[in-house]
Design an enzyme around this catalytic site. Structure first.
Site, PDB file in Angstrom:
ATOM      1  N   ASP A 174      -9.886  -3.624  -8.046  1.00 47.25           N
ATOM      2  CA  ASP A 174     -10.270  -2.222  -7.879  1.00 47.25           C
ATOM      3  C   ASP A 174      -8.953  -1.481  -8.073  1.00 47.25           C
ATOM      4  O   ASP A 174      -8.084  -1.518  -7.199  1.00 47.25           O
ATOM      5  CB  ASP A 174     -10.830  -1.972  -6.470  1.00 47.25           C
ATOM      6  CG  ASP A 174     -11.285  -0.533  -6.323  1.00 47.25           C
ATOM      7  OD1 ASP A 174     -10.552   0.366  -6.781  1.00 47.25           O
ATOM      8  OD2 ASP A 174     -12.364  -0.293  -5.757  1.00 47.25           O
ATOM      9  N   HIS A 175      -8.793  -0.849  -9.234  1.00 47.14           N
ATOM     10  CA  HIS A 175      -7.441  -0.378  -9.573  1.00 47.14           C
ATOM     11  C   HIS A 175      -6.924   0.682  -8.588  1.00 47.14           C
ATOM     12  O   HIS A 175      -5.728   0.894  -8.476  1.00 47.14           O
ATOM     13  CB  HIS A 175      -7.353   0.094 -11.033  1.00 47.14           C
ATOM     14  CG  HIS A 175      -7.898   1.465 -11.282  1.00 47.14           C
ATOM     15  ND1 HIS A 175      -9.227   1.708 -11.476  1.00 47.14           N
ATOM     16  CD2 HIS A 175      -7.287   2.669 -11.364  1.00 47.14           C
ATOM     17  CE1 HIS A 175      -9.406   3.005 -11.675  1.00 47.14           C
ATOM     18  NE2 HIS A 175      -8.245   3.619 -11.618  1.00 47.14           N
ATOM     19  N   HIS A 185     -14.186   2.495  -5.619  1.00 38.22           N
ATOM     20  CA  HIS A 185     -12.944   3.205  -5.296  1.00 38.22           C
ATOM     21  C   HIS A 185     -13.036   4.027  -4.006  1.00 38.22           C
ATOM     22  O   HIS A 185     -12.169   3.957  -3.142  1.00 38.22           O
ATOM     23  CB  HIS A 185     -12.540   4.155  -6.432  1.00 38.22           C
ATOM     24  CG  HIS A 185     -12.516   3.494  -7.781  1.00 38.22           C
ATOM     25  ND1 HIS A 185     -12.019   2.235  -7.982  1.00 38.22           N
ATOM     26  CD2 HIS A 185     -12.920   3.918  -9.006  1.00 38.22           C
ATOM     27  CE1 HIS A 185     -12.101   1.929  -9.269  1.00 38.22           C
ATOM     28  NE2 HIS A 185     -12.656   2.927  -9.907  1.00 38.22           N
TER      29      HIS A 185
HETATM   30  C1  BG6 Z   1     -12.840   4.033 -13.394  1.00 44.03           C
HETATM   31  C2  BG6 Z   1     -14.148   4.664 -13.760  1.00 44.03           C
HETATM   32  O1  BG6 Z   1     -13.040   2.937 -12.549  1.00 44.03           O
HETATM   33  O2  BG6 Z   1     -12.028   4.994 -12.728  1.00 44.03           O
HETATM   34  C3  BG6 Z   1     -13.918   5.863 -14.651  1.00 44.03           C
HETATM   35  O3  BG6 Z   1     -14.954   3.722 -14.442  1.00 44.03           O
HETATM   36  C4  BG6 Z   1     -12.967   6.841 -14.005  1.00 44.03           C
HETATM   37  O4  BG6 Z   1     -15.142   6.520 -14.965  1.00 44.03           O
HETATM   38  C5  BG6 Z   1     -11.712   6.118 -13.524  1.00 44.03           C
HETATM   39  O5  BG6 Z   1     -12.623   7.806 -14.978  1.00 44.03           O
HETATM   40  C6  BG6 Z   1     -10.849   7.048 -12.706  1.00 44.03           C
HETATM   41  O6  BG6 Z   1      -9.616   6.448 -12.435  1.00 44.03           O
HETATM   42  P1  BG6 Z   1      -8.323   7.300 -12.105  1.00 44.03           P
HETATM   43  O7  BG6 Z   1      -7.278   6.272 -11.787  1.00 44.03           O
HETATM   44  O8  BG6 Z   1      -8.013   8.123 -13.316  1.00 44.03           O
HETATM   45  O9  BG6 Z   1      -8.692   8.169 -10.927  1.00 44.03           O
END
Ligand code: BG6
Length: 499
Positions: A184-185, A247
């Site tokens: 989960d980045h 997230h």
């Molecule tokens: C991803 C989603 O996991 O997270 C995307 O699939 C979204 O739709 C993205 O744009 C948002 O990531 P960040 O790091 O830009 O907030």
């Protein structure tokens, strides 16, 4: 330069080596780790794909990705050094025998290194391809070394509770839980990791971090972009699956978890699972009271005309998919009983911002003259996750002068100013941790399933009840009126530090 401990030799096999994730995120992250001397002294990165690439073309392709997406730009010398560690293998994942190519890479490198390296298999492919890859990998003897072989699985992890359970079951047939790294980045973001430091390395927050002092909490993850080229994926996902199930619930866990007794990966994850288990389950019939959804229509953003969601490529012209979701959660435990956690996320909103607001209860104001308290505001702690990375504490101050006039002032800690912008990207942290075998920032099977359980009633209700007023919000707005009503019913309003 960032500070890292030296890692043991490693080989990274990236399935989806010619794909977008590798191009935009993985190789740039590995390159930055290399520049920060965080890669092991001995390593290979092997891209695996179906496309035909010569060695030179593959490196050229990845270099373009670095030029566009890397935190630090590639200078000729460093790139040359880094690229000597890159290989590309064309193979058909449906052919079991093709996997023997991986075994030869491993034994060849093992001879060179003089030790058995850590081996990482990164699934940068569509989720439906994962089972066949995993099955064929399990035929390779070195995959059963639970200390050195690891598999990284990207989101989406399942489409619903049932498919997530199936996916876990499938992975656990071939690998041990300790070998599985579910990404989960958000958990790799510095600002997210700092929540634990803020809460547990300071004496002043924890005593007030509960229902006695906190009135409510908000989490916003708004984006200005639409679904762009990902219409066909998004059409089957929607905002709830795409952002809240993973997230946002993870951010909520970081805010709501009990203090861990150590920073052991299972201890942290146990504490987070406890939060997920304590989140109040809502019934199908309560969904309208607890959640609101939206879909963006066509409109204008900064003088430019943009299409509505239903006009995006890969999207049904009558689509029922939400591009905005807001939910009110309750964490039914001793600490949080009765404190609402309002979360919202959406595409095509006014600003790009992920932020958390902790709104405290009002201090009693009876001792101050009436005029002094006209601008009286409750204290607030706001945590900017991205792109603004800061922590702001709002408190009342007396305006200079004879009369007593109070107004809120903000005290701000800003990452850029404090650390000169030297922060690893989320994927750098996560890839380093995988090579190091540290699973703290990764999702365990039970976390993923608990998170799905929470959102399932909402998913079911929204699937079964089509909203007739879609599209219901314009680009460059804060989402649909229903979301305003959701929070206004409790006497609050949505907060953004950055609008
Ligand atoms: C991803 C989603 O996991 O997270 C995307 O699939 C979204 O739709 C993205 O744009 C948002 O990531 P960040 O790091 O830009 O907030």
């Amino acid at each position: 330069m960032l500070d890292y401990k030296k890692l043991a030799p490693a080989i990274l096999f990236i399935f989806g080596g010619s794909g977008d994730l590798n191009y935009r995120k993985l190789t740039p992250a590995l390159y930055n780790l290399f520049l920060d001397a965080a890669m092991p002294d001995q390593f290979r990165i092997v891209g695996i794909g179906r496309s035909e690439f010569t060695d030179t073309d593959y490196k050229k392709h990845l270099k373009e990705g670095i030029d566009q997406f890397s935190r630090k730009k590639a200078d000729a010398e460093s790139w040359k050094n880094f690229s000597t560690h890159l290989d590309y293998i064309k193979m058909d994942i449906n052919e079991k025998t093709h996997f023997e190519k991986l075994a030869s890479v491993v034994s060849e490198q093992e001879k060179k290194y003089g030790v058995h390296p850590n081996i990482v298999f990164y699934m940068a492919v569509a989720p439906q391809l994962v089972p066949v890859i995993v099955k064929h990998l399990s035929g390779l003897a070195f995959c059963h070394d639970t200390k050195t072989a690891r598999i990284v699985v990207e989101k989406p992890f399942g489409h619903d509770l049932e498919s997530a359970r199936e996916m876990n079951h499938m992975l656990l047939q071939y690998f041990e839980e300790d070998q599985i790294f579910r990404i989960d980045h958000y958990l790799g973001k510095e600002t997210v990791q700092n929540i634990l430091a803020l809460r547990f390395a300071n004496a002043m927050f924890e005593p007030i971090w509960n229902r006695n002092y906190i009135e409510h909490i908000q989490i916003t993850a708004s984006e200005t972009v639409g679904v762009e080229a990902r219409g066909s994926y998004y059409e089957n996902a929607g905002a709830l699956r795409d952002m809240i199930q993973n997230h946002i619930l993870q951010l909520l866990c970081m805010i709501a978890m009990e203090p861990p007794v150590s920073f052991n990966s299972n201890e942290i994850r146990n504490k987070k699972v406890d939060v997920l288990k304590a989140i109040r389950r809502i019934s199908f019939d309560q969904v309208q009271e607890y959640a609101a959804r939206g879909q963006y229509g066509p409109g204008w953003v900064k003088g430019k005309q943009v299409p509505g969601y239903r006009q995006e490529k890969g999207v049904d012209a009558q689509s029922n998919t939400e591009t905005f979701a807001a939910v009110k959660f309750f964490v039914d435990n001793w600490r949080w009983q009765g404190v609402p956690f309002y979360v919202r996320t959406g595409k095509r909103m006014r600003v790009k911002s992920t932020e958390i607001t902790i709104q405290l209860r009002r201090a009693p104001s009876y001792a101050f003259p009436k005029e002094a308290i006209e601008t009286w505001r409750p204290n607030r702690l706001a945590i900017g996750i991205s792109p603004e990375r800061d922590i702001m504490l709002r408190f009342q101050a007396k305006r200079p002068g004879q009369s007593v006039v109070l107004s809120p002032v903000d005290m701000v800690f800003n990452y850029k100013n404090a650390y000169n912008g030297e922060e690893p990207e989320a994927y750098e942290t996560l890839l380093y941790d995988v090579m190091d075998g540290d699973a703290t920032l990764f999702m365990r099977a039970d976390q993923v399933e608990a998170a799905w359980e929470i959102v399932m009633p909402i998913i079911n209700a929204w699937q079964n009840r089509k909203l007739l007023d879609f599209p219901n919000y314009s680009p460059d707005s804060w989402g649909p009126e229903d979301a305003e009503a959701l929070i206004a019913r409790d006497g609050h309003n949505w907060i953004s530090q950055y609008s």
